[in-house]
Scaffold this motif. Structure first.
Motif: not given
Length: 136
Positions: A112-134
């Motif tokens: 669970i700890v590894c999966l939470v860290l992975a989801n946090k990194a995925i969310k960070k990538d998604e936010d980065l892509v959204k900021s570049v699209d803006r």
């Protein structure tokens, strides 16, 4: 993509769920026999299902939303597995089946700890892509 940190977290979660169940025992019964996840098909299925979801999530790197959703589903699956372990350890009457708990019961927590860290990194990538699209 191996160079992303969430891929390493997902590989680690899959390794914990699929590999360490063969190494660490879940508990020791009264006859001093070690009980592994292989002895019960429910536990084996849940552990291997968690590893399978992690591996599927690795290869869905182009679709981050579904990768994030699979990570959440995998976290829920590990919480169900952990709940089954806690229920079984608390529902014993007079130590009939389990006399000593093993480290295998803690494997879903590490996953669970590894999966939470992975989801946090995925969310960070998604936010980065959204900021570049803006900026376009």
């Amino acid at each position: 993509m191996i160079q992303r940190i969430q891929t390493l977290y997902l590989i680690l979660a899959a390794g914990i769920s699929a590999g360490l169940i063969f190494v660490f025992h879940l508990w020791t019964n009264n006859e001093d026999a070690k009980v592994y996840a292989l002895d019960n098909y429910t536990y084996l299925g849940l552990f291997l299902g968690s590893a399978f979801l992690s591996l599927i999530s690795i290869f869905m790197f182009k679709n981050r939303k579904s990768q994030f959703m699979l990570g959440r589903l995998n976290i829920i699956l590990n919480f169900i597995l952990l709940g089954i372990f806690v229920y079984q350890s608390l529902n014993l009457s007079g130590e009939t089946n389990v006399s000593e708990k093993g480290i295998g019961i803690l494997l879903p927590i590490f996953s669970i700890v590894c999966l939470v860290l992975a989801n946090k990194a995925i969310k960070k990538d998604e936010d980065l892509v959204k900021s570049v699209d803006r900026l376009r």
